[in-house]
Design an enzyme around this catalytic site. Structure first.
Site, PDB file in Angstrom:
ATOM      1  N   SER A 116      17.863  -5.718  24.761  1.00 36.79           N
ATOM      2  CA  SER A 116      17.745  -7.160  24.994  1.00 36.79           C
ATOM      3  C   SER A 116      16.630  -7.472  25.995  1.00 36.79           C
ATOM      4  CB  SER A 116      19.076  -7.679  25.546  1.00 36.79           C
ATOM      5  OG  SER A 116      18.923  -8.977  26.069  1.00 36.79           O
ATOM      6  N   TYR A 139      13.200 -13.006  23.513  1.00 33.86           N
ATOM      7  CA  TYR A 139      13.399 -14.443  23.651  1.00 33.86           C
ATOM      8  C   TYR A 139      12.034 -15.031  23.994  1.00 33.86           C
ATOM      9  CZ  TYR A 139      18.534 -14.083  23.860  1.00 33.86           C
ATOM     10  OH  TYR A 139      19.852 -13.884  23.565  1.00 33.86           O
ATOM     11  N   THR A 165      15.013 -13.446  18.443  1.00 45.00           N
ATOM     12  CA  THR A 165      16.287 -14.156  18.300  1.00 45.00           C
ATOM     13  C   THR A 165      16.007 -15.644  18.141  1.00 45.00           C
ATOM     14  OG1 THR A 165      17.446 -12.470  19.541  1.00 45.00           O
ATOM     15  CG2 THR A 165      18.505 -14.630  19.430  1.00 45.00           C
ATOM     16  N   LYS A 239      16.309 -12.703  13.991  1.00 45.09           N
ATOM     17  CA  LYS A 239      17.760 -12.525  14.156  1.00 45.09           C
ATOM     18  C   LYS A 239      18.431 -13.863  14.409  1.00 45.09           C
ATOM     19  CE  LYS A 239      21.145 -10.321  17.238  1.00 45.09           C
ATOM     20  NZ  LYS A 239      21.591 -11.397  18.130  1.00 45.09           N
ATOM     21  N   HIS A 263      25.135 -14.758  16.149  1.00 42.07           N
ATOM     22  CA  HIS A 263      25.136 -14.360  17.560  1.00 42.07           C
ATOM     23  C   HIS A 263      26.549 -14.006  18.033  1.00 42.07           C
ATOM     24  CE1 HIS A 263      22.043 -14.700  20.917  1.00 42.07           C
ATOM     25  NE2 HIS A 263      23.106 -14.280  21.582  1.00 42.07           N
TER      26      HIS A 263
HETATM   27  C1  LIG Z   1      27.912  -9.440  25.721  1.00 44.26           C
HETATM   28  C2  LIG Z   1      26.930  -9.840  24.662  1.00 44.26           C
HETATM   29  C3  LIG Z   1      25.607 -10.068  25.011  1.00 44.26           C
HETATM   30  C4  LIG Z   1      24.673 -10.426  24.047  1.00 44.26           C
HETATM   31  N1  LIG Z   1      23.361 -10.568  24.396  1.00 44.26           N
HETATM   32  C5  LIG Z   1      22.447 -10.821  23.432  1.00 44.26           C
HETATM   33  C6  LIG Z   1      21.063 -10.870  23.757  1.00 44.26           C
HETATM   34  O1  LIG Z   1      20.662 -10.670  24.898  1.00 44.26           O
HETATM   35  N2  LIG Z   1      20.190 -11.141  22.751  1.00 44.26           N
HETATM   36  C7  LIG Z   1      20.609 -11.357  21.455  1.00 44.26           C
HETATM   37  O2  LIG Z   1      19.781 -11.593  20.573  1.00 44.26           O
HETATM   38  N3  LIG Z   1      21.911 -11.299  21.133  1.00 44.26           N
HETATM   39  C8  LIG Z   1      22.837 -11.030  22.079  1.00 44.26           C
HETATM   40  N4  LIG Z   1      24.155 -10.948  21.730  1.00 44.26           N
HETATM   41  C9  LIG Z   1      24.557 -11.088  20.320  1.00 44.26           C
HETATM   42  C10 LIG Z   1      24.564  -9.719  19.651  1.00 44.26           C
HETATM   43  O3  LIG Z   1      23.238  -9.236  19.496  1.00 44.26           O
HETATM   44  C11 LIG Z   1      25.207  -9.754  18.255  1.00 44.26           C
HETATM   45  O4  LIG Z   1      24.597 -10.766  17.481  1.00 44.26           O
HETATM   46  C12 LIG Z   1      26.715  -9.960  18.254  1.00 44.26           C
HETATM   47  O5  LIG Z   1      27.319  -9.339  19.371  1.00 44.26           O
HETATM   48  C13 LIG Z   1      27.292  -9.376  16.978  1.00 44.26           C
HETATM   49  O6  LIG Z   1      28.636  -9.607  16.871  1.00 44.26           O
HETATM   50  P1  LIG Z   1      29.776  -8.526  17.241  1.00 44.26           P
HETATM   51  O7  LIG Z   1      29.821  -8.476  18.739  1.00 44.26           O
HETATM   52  O8  LIG Z   1      30.988  -9.116  16.622  1.00 44.26           O
HETATM   53  O9  LIG Z   1      29.373  -7.186  16.634  1.00 44.26           O
HETATM   54  C14 LIG Z   1      25.098 -10.589  22.698  1.00 44.26           C
HETATM   55  C15 LIG Z   1      26.433 -10.383  22.354  1.00 44.26           C
HETATM   56  C16 LIG Z   1      27.348 -10.000  23.317  1.00 44.26           C
HETATM   57  C17 LIG Z   1      28.776  -9.753  22.904  1.00 44.26           C
END
Ligand SMILES: Cc1cc2nc3c(=O)[nH]c(=O)nc-3n(C[C@H](O)[C@H](O)[C@H](O)COP(=O)(O)O)c2cc1C
Length: 368
Positions: A116, A139, A165, A239, A263
């Site tokens: 990330s 981002y 994203t 994404k 997300h």
């Molecule tokens: C704690 C956490 C932090 C996340 N941080 C980001 C991030 O920094 N950038 C991003 O594109 N998605 C982020 N996401 C979304 C994840 O990339 C992903 O789309 C999502 O967790 C997928 O669903 P799942 O947790 O059910 O597998 C985050 C998700 C979680 C749970």
């Protein structure tokens, strides 16, 4: 299995949910809630997982499945299993080794780790600590110079693709973070931007929301996708797409892959479930670029369902974060091994000796 996992392994962690439960006991409440939560009423979060029940695997019989193989390629890169790591910020909150542990775990499992933008270890330090395949999630900052600087550093450090994203013009409302006053403890920073994009000092509620609204650009459009492609030689992956028309536009813009994703239910609460969106997007894209999906994957059957609906591979967010919290690098490996084992069993039972045989007809909507 490393010693760190000792106590937790005594509890026999047989499913991703077991890992979540173990993590829940280990983590401070605010951190557990930050990882688990969705936006608002958490409808999209629940829908992501529940939607898999709408599909059945229409298994084939009398196929030789004595040696199932989960190996495939994603953007030309060989992976041992079609399960990649979604980008997730602030991983040192879950475990002291943070993103380094997750990257190393992914490398040992021979799959792709996505770092990330808002990681708590810098992209250079992650690259130095793990030579596995890595993508960088981007981002777009209001300061395009800063954005370009991140891209150039990711290229130099050997990241193999940029994951832009596109579903976060602003941060969704995560009530748990507001209630707990989400913040980073002393000594923890957004390591990629130290000294460049300052943390807001005066804010109410969640630091994450305050930081993102101070620095990220809600005016990003398709023009910026073209701009990004013009400043990098890396493949660009979008994404956060859930609509067939957006997916077709992305293909027209020349992106190499799309992650169908809401997300993890953390942005627009009434968004469609990722797996439903995948089915529609796959039809529109019709093989013109590679499709990935994330959201709600919690077992091997889910992975096989997504492959049959058109995903080249899935990505997992929380599942791996629970592993990270429970046992650092060993915990990450344990979760990936668990999912890989479940996927192999699902493939064998469904008559799929390899991932290519997970064709569209393997899955259909349940009638009741
Ligand atoms: C704690 C956490 C932090 C996340 N941080 C980001 C991030 O920094 N950038 C991003 O594109 N998605 C982020 N996401 C979304 C994840 O990339 C992903 O789309 C999502 O967790 C997928 O669903 P799942 O947790 O059910 O597998 C985050 C998700 C979680 C749970």
């Amino acid at each position: 299995m490393g010693e760190e996992m000792g106590d937790a392994m005594d509890e026999k962690l047989l499913t991703v949910d077991d890992f979540e439960e173990a993590a829940r006991h280990l983590l401070p409440r605010a951190t557990y809630s930050y990882i688990r939560a969705g936006a608002d009423e958490e409808r999209a979060l629940r829908a992501n997982r529940e939607a898999f029940s709408a599909y059945e695997l229409w298994y084939r019989v009398l196929v030789d499945v004595a040696s199932p193989s989960t190996a495939t390629t994603v953007l030309g890169r060989h992976v041992s299993l079609p399960i990649l790591i979604s980008p997730a910020g602030y991983q040192r909150l879950a475990h002291a080794d943070g993103e380094i542990a997750t990257a190393r775990g992914a490398a040992r499992a021979a799959t792709i780790f996505t770092l990330s933008t808002v990681s708590t270890v810098s992209l250079e330090d992650v690259a130095a600590a793990s030579d596995g395949a890595k993508w960088f999630q981007l981002y777009v900052y209001k300061d395009r110079g800063l954005t370009q600087w991140l891209v150039e550093r990711a290229e130099r450090a050997g990241y193999e693709a940029l994951v832009l994203t596109v579903d976060l013009p602003v941060v969704g409302r995560r009530l748990a973070d507001e209630r707990h006053g989400f913040h980073l403890p002393p000594g923890m920073t957004i390591a990629n931007l130290e000294g460049r994009a300052a943390m807001p000092e005066d804010f109410e509620g969640s630091l994450l929301t305050a930081y993102f609204s101070a620095h990220l650009d809600p005016s990003v459009t398709w023009k910026d996708v073209a701009w990004l492609r013009s400043i990098t030689h890396l493949p660009v992956i979008l994404k956060g797409i859930v609509r067939p028309d957006d997916a077709s536009r992305a293909v027209d813009e020349g992106v190499e892959a799309i992650v169908v994703s809401n997300h993890g239910g953390r942005q627009l609460d009434t968004a469609p479930a990722s797996i439903h969106a995948l089915a529609e997007v796959a039809e529109a894209v019709d093989g013109r670029c590679e499709l990935l999906m994330d959201g709600g994957i919690c077992c091997g059957n889910d992975v096989l369902t997504a492959l049959a609906l058109g995903a080249r591979a899935v990505m997992v967010g929380r599942a791996v974060l629970w592993g990270l919290a429970v046992g650092g690098e060993e915990g990450v490996i344990a979760v990936l091994d668990l999912l890989a084992g479940e996927l192999r069993r699902a493939m064998v039972l469904a008559g799929c000796p390899d991932v290519a045989s997970a064709s569209r007809d393997l899955v259909r909507r349940r009638s009741s």
